[in-house]
Design a protein around this motif. Structure first.
Motif, PDB file in Angstrom:
ATOM      1  N   GLN A   2      25.582  17.405  29.044  1.00  0.00           N
ATOM      2  CA  GLN A   2      25.317  17.876  30.495  1.00  0.00           C
ATOM      3  C   GLN A   2      24.021  16.897  30.859  1.00  0.00           C
ATOM      4  OE1 GLN A   2      24.899  21.863  31.081  1.00  0.00           O
ATOM      5  NE2 GLN A   2      23.907  21.576  32.906  1.00  0.00           N
ATOM      6  N   ASP A   3      22.942  16.919  30.034  1.00  0.00           N
ATOM      7  CA  ASP A   3      21.811  16.171  30.026  1.00  0.00           C
ATOM      8  C   ASP A   3      22.068  14.854  30.440  1.00  0.00           C
ATOM      9  OD1 ASP A   3      20.548  18.772  30.330  1.00  0.00           O
ATOM     10  OD2 ASP A   3      19.400  18.497  28.570  1.00  0.00           O
ATOM     11  N   PHE A   4      22.680  14.214  29.488  1.00  0.00           N
ATOM     12  CA  PHE A   4      23.021  12.864  29.649  1.00  0.00           C
ATOM     13  C   PHE A   4      23.549  12.552  31.010  1.00  0.00           C
ATOM     14  CE2 PHE A   4      25.199   9.073  28.387  1.00  0.00           C
ATOM     15  CZ  PHE A   4      24.198   8.447  27.969  1.00  0.00           C
ATOM     16  N   ALA A   5      24.554  13.335  31.277  1.00  0.00           N
ATOM     17  CA  ALA A   5      25.194  12.947  32.424  1.00  0.00           C
ATOM     18  C   ALA A   5      24.460  12.828  33.743  1.00  0.00           C
ATOM     19  CB  ALA A   5      26.482  13.747  32.530  1.00  0.00           C
ATOM     20  N   ALA A   6      23.620  13.823  33.655  1.00  0.00           N
ATOM     21  CA  ALA A   6      22.705  14.163  34.762  1.00  0.00           C
ATOM     22  C   ALA A   6      21.477  13.045  34.800  1.00  0.00           C
ATOM     23  CB  ALA A   6      21.935  15.423  34.710  1.00  0.00           C
ATOM     24  N   ALA A   7      21.332  12.133  33.851  1.00  0.00           N
ATOM     25  CA  ALA A   7      20.064  11.235  33.600  1.00  0.00           C
ATOM     26  C   ALA A   7      20.569  10.094  34.546  1.00  0.00           C
ATOM     27  CB  ALA A   7      19.917  10.992  32.116  1.00  0.00           C
ATOM     28  N   ASP A   8      19.524   9.035  34.901  1.00  0.00           N
ATOM     29  CA  ASP A   8      19.626   7.946  35.525  1.00  0.00           C
ATOM     30  C   ASP A   8      20.009   7.121  34.325  1.00  0.00           C
ATOM     31  OD1 ASP A   8      17.206   7.117  34.311  1.00  0.00           O
ATOM     32  OD2 ASP A   8      16.367   7.631  36.287  1.00  0.00           O
ATOM     33  N   GLU A   9      20.418   5.656  34.641  1.00  0.00           N
ATOM     34  CA  GLU A   9      20.927   4.752  33.580  1.00  0.00           C
ATOM     35  C   GLU A   9      19.546   4.456  32.815  1.00  0.00           C
ATOM     36  OE1 GLU A   9      22.542   0.073  33.195  1.00  0.00           O
ATOM     37  OE2 GLU A   9      22.761   1.098  35.065  1.00  0.00           O
ATOM     38  N   LYS A  10      18.464   4.386  33.411  1.00  0.00           N
ATOM     39  CA  LYS A  10      17.286   4.109  32.482  1.00  0.00           C
ATOM     40  C   LYS A  10      17.112   4.945  31.343  1.00  0.00           C
ATOM     41  CE  LYS A  10      12.469   2.988  32.596  1.00  0.00           C
ATOM     42  NZ  LYS A  10      11.390   3.972  32.663  1.00  0.00           N
ATOM     43  N   THR A  11      17.143   6.358  31.638  1.00  0.00           N
ATOM     44  CA  THR A  11      16.788   7.281  30.831  1.00  0.00           C
ATOM     45  C   THR A  11      18.031   7.459  29.702  1.00  0.00           C
ATOM     46  OG1 THR A  11      15.885   8.816  32.607  1.00  0.00           O
ATOM     47  CG2 THR A  11      16.625   9.630  30.646  1.00  0.00           C
ATOM     48  N   GLN A  12      19.301   7.221  30.230  1.00  0.00           N
ATOM     49  CA  GLN A  12      20.380   7.086  29.268  1.00  0.00           C
ATOM     50  C   GLN A  12      20.228   5.913  28.380  1.00  0.00           C
ATOM     51  OE1 GLN A  12      23.977   6.552  31.783  1.00  0.00           O
ATOM     52  NE2 GLN A  12      24.076   8.926  32.226  1.00  0.00           N
ATOM     53  N   ASN A  13      19.726   4.777  28.729  1.00  0.00           N
ATOM     54  CA  ASN A  13      19.382   3.852  27.695  1.00  0.00           C
ATOM     55  C   ASN A  13      18.419   4.068  26.878  1.00  0.00           C
ATOM     56  OD1 ASN A  13      21.264   1.870  28.708  1.00  0.00           O
ATOM     57  ND2 ASN A  13      20.048   0.839  30.098  1.00  0.00           N
ATOM     58  N   GLU A  14      17.354   4.803  27.301  1.00  0.00           N
ATOM     59  CA  GLU A  14      16.299   5.250  26.510  1.00  0.00           C
ATOM     60  C   GLU A  14      16.769   6.102  25.307  1.00  0.00           C
ATOM     61  OE1 GLU A  14      13.234   6.754  29.071  1.00  0.00           O
ATOM     62  OE2 GLU A  14      12.746   4.618  29.602  1.00  0.00           O
ATOM     63  N   THR A  15      17.513   7.092  25.704  1.00  0.00           N
ATOM     64  CA  THR A  15      18.193   8.187  24.867  1.00  0.00           C
ATOM     65  C   THR A  15      19.081   7.431  23.993  1.00  0.00           C
ATOM     66  OG1 THR A  15      17.936   9.656  26.693  1.00  0.00           O
ATOM     67  CG2 THR A  15      19.445  10.182  25.106  1.00  0.00           C
ATOM     68  N   LEU A  16      19.942   6.541  24.390  1.00  0.00           N
ATOM     69  CA  LEU A  16      20.694   5.936  23.396  1.00  0.00           C
ATOM     70  C   LEU A  16      20.033   5.011  22.259  1.00  0.00           C
ATOM     71  CD1 LEU A  16      23.604   4.870  25.694  1.00  0.00           C
ATOM     72  CD2 LEU A  16      23.705   6.642  24.151  1.00  0.00           C
ATOM     73  N   GLU A  55      25.808  -3.239  22.981  1.00  0.00           N
ATOM     74  CA  GLU A  55      26.129  -2.225  22.009  1.00  0.00           C
ATOM     75  C   GLU A  55      25.697  -1.070  22.926  1.00  0.00           C
ATOM     76  OE1 GLU A  55      24.626  -0.450  17.578  1.00  0.00           O
ATOM     77  OE2 GLU A  55      23.903  -2.292  18.544  1.00  0.00           O
ATOM     78  N   LEU A  56      24.552  -0.933  23.771  1.00  0.00           N
ATOM     79  CA  LEU A  56      24.099   0.135  24.694  1.00  0.00           C
ATOM     80  C   LEU A  56      25.232   0.571  25.630  1.00  0.00           C
ATOM     81  CD1 LEU A  56      20.361  -0.537  26.057  1.00  0.00           C
ATOM     82  CD2 LEU A  56      21.473   1.433  24.712  1.00  0.00           C
ATOM     83  N   SER A  57      25.904  -0.757  26.123  1.00  0.00           N
ATOM     84  CA  SER A  57      26.960  -0.460  27.134  1.00  0.00           C
ATOM     85  C   SER A  57      28.255   0.256  26.522  1.00  0.00           C
ATOM     86  CB  SER A  57      27.395  -1.749  27.714  1.00  0.00           C
ATOM     87  OG  SER A  57      26.390  -2.247  28.627  1.00  0.00           O
ATOM     88  N   ALA A  58      28.596  -0.292  25.159  1.00  0.00           N
ATOM     89  CA  ALA A  58      29.842   0.161  24.504  1.00  0.00           C
ATOM     90  C   ALA A  58      29.291   1.926  24.086  1.00  0.00           C
ATOM     91  CB  ALA A  58      29.971  -0.623  23.329  1.00  0.00           C
ATOM     92  N   THR A  59      28.131   1.962  23.872  1.00  0.00           N
ATOM     93  CA  THR A  59      27.728   3.169  23.179  1.00  0.00           C
ATOM     94  C   THR A  59      27.744   4.183  24.419  1.00  0.00           C
ATOM     95  OG1 THR A  59      26.586   2.320  21.444  1.00  0.00           O
ATOM     96  CG2 THR A  59      26.050   4.800  22.039  1.00  0.00           C
ATOM     97  N   ARG A  60      27.234   3.784  25.508  1.00  0.00           N
ATOM     98  CA  ARG A  60      27.388   4.546  26.710  1.00  0.00           C
ATOM     99  C   ARG A  60      28.621   5.166  27.097  1.00  0.00           C
ATOM    100  NH1 ARG A  60      25.090   1.642  30.200  1.00  0.00           N
ATOM    101  NH2 ARG A  60      23.075   2.270  30.000  1.00  0.00           N
ATOM    102  N   ALA A  61      29.528   4.052  27.075  1.00  0.00           N
ATOM    103  CA  ALA A  61      30.991   4.305  27.346  1.00  0.00           C
ATOM    104  C   ALA A  61      31.837   5.514  26.375  1.00  0.00           C
ATOM    105  CB  ALA A  61      31.644   2.914  27.428  1.00  0.00           C
ATOM    106  N   ALA A  62      31.332   5.188  25.103  1.00  0.00           N
ATOM    107  CA  ALA A  62      31.992   6.137  24.383  1.00  0.00           C
ATOM    108  C   ALA A  62      31.185   7.606  24.576  1.00  0.00           C
ATOM    109  CB  ALA A  62      31.553   5.586  22.934  1.00  0.00           C
ATOM    110  N   VAL A  63      30.085   7.411  24.623  1.00  0.00           N
ATOM    111  CA  VAL A  63      29.464   9.006  25.064  1.00  0.00           C
ATOM    112  C   VAL A  63      29.997   9.543  26.350  1.00  0.00           C
ATOM    113  CG1 VAL A  63      27.327  10.109  25.688  1.00  0.00           C
ATOM    114  CG2 VAL A  63      27.473   8.377  23.857  1.00  0.00           C
ATOM    115  N   VAL A  64      30.106   8.813  27.413  1.00  0.00           N
ATOM    116  CA  VAL A  64      30.557   9.307  28.872  1.00  0.00           C
ATOM    117  C   VAL A  64      31.970   9.644  28.571  1.00  0.00           C
ATOM    118  CG1 VAL A  64      31.245   8.800  31.102  1.00  0.00           C
ATOM    119  CG2 VAL A  64      28.827   8.182  30.082  1.00  0.00           C
ATOM    120  N   GLY A  65      32.786   9.152  27.678  1.00  0.00           N
ATOM    121  CA  GLY A  65      34.271   9.370  27.645  1.00  0.00           C
ATOM    122  C   GLY A  65      34.390  10.689  26.906  1.00  0.00           C
ATOM    123  N   TYR A  66      33.596  10.690  25.713  1.00  0.00           N
ATOM    124  CA  TYR A  66      33.712  11.773  24.826  1.00  0.00           C
ATOM    125  C   TYR A  66      33.095  12.955  25.836  1.00  0.00           C
ATOM    126  CZ  TYR A  66      32.769  14.928  20.809  1.00  0.00           C
ATOM    127  OH  TYR A  66      32.748  16.008  20.012  1.00  0.00           O
TER     128      TYR A  66
END
Length: 87
Positions: A29-43, A59-70
């Motif tokens: 929930q927190d990840f989905a609500a964050a902006d792209e910069k914050t998501q990148n920092e989190t990843l 790798e960041l893009s692939a990991t973000r896609a995996a997290v969002v899909g999951y």
């Protein structure tokens, strides 16, 4: 009295005004609500905490896609993003 109130406010909101980066413990929930910069920092933090070097943009893009899909399919709003399968 005013100084105490200001100090308490700074401690509650943080000096920078940003949310504490919990890396892989961040919820879907927190990840989905964050902006792209914050998501990148989190990843970045999650991957570094796992012992990996700073990830490339791919790798960041692939990991973000995996997290969002999951998070949209198997995860719940309270699931930590580290549960998502990733490199």
């Amino acid at each position: 009295m005013l100084a105490t109130a200001l100090t308490a406010t700074a401690l509650l909101t943080g000096c920078s005004g940003t949310v504490l980066n919990k890396g892989g413990d961040t919820t879907c929930q927190d990840f989905a609500a964050a902006d792209e910069k914050t998501q990148n920092e989190t990843l970045n933090k999650m991957l570094k905490d796992e012992g990996k070097n700073a990830p490339s943009n791919i790798e960041l893009s692939a990991t973000r896609a995996a997290v969002v899909g999951y998070c949209k399919t198997l995860g719940s709003p309270d699931t930590p993003i580290s549960k998502a399968p990733h490199l």
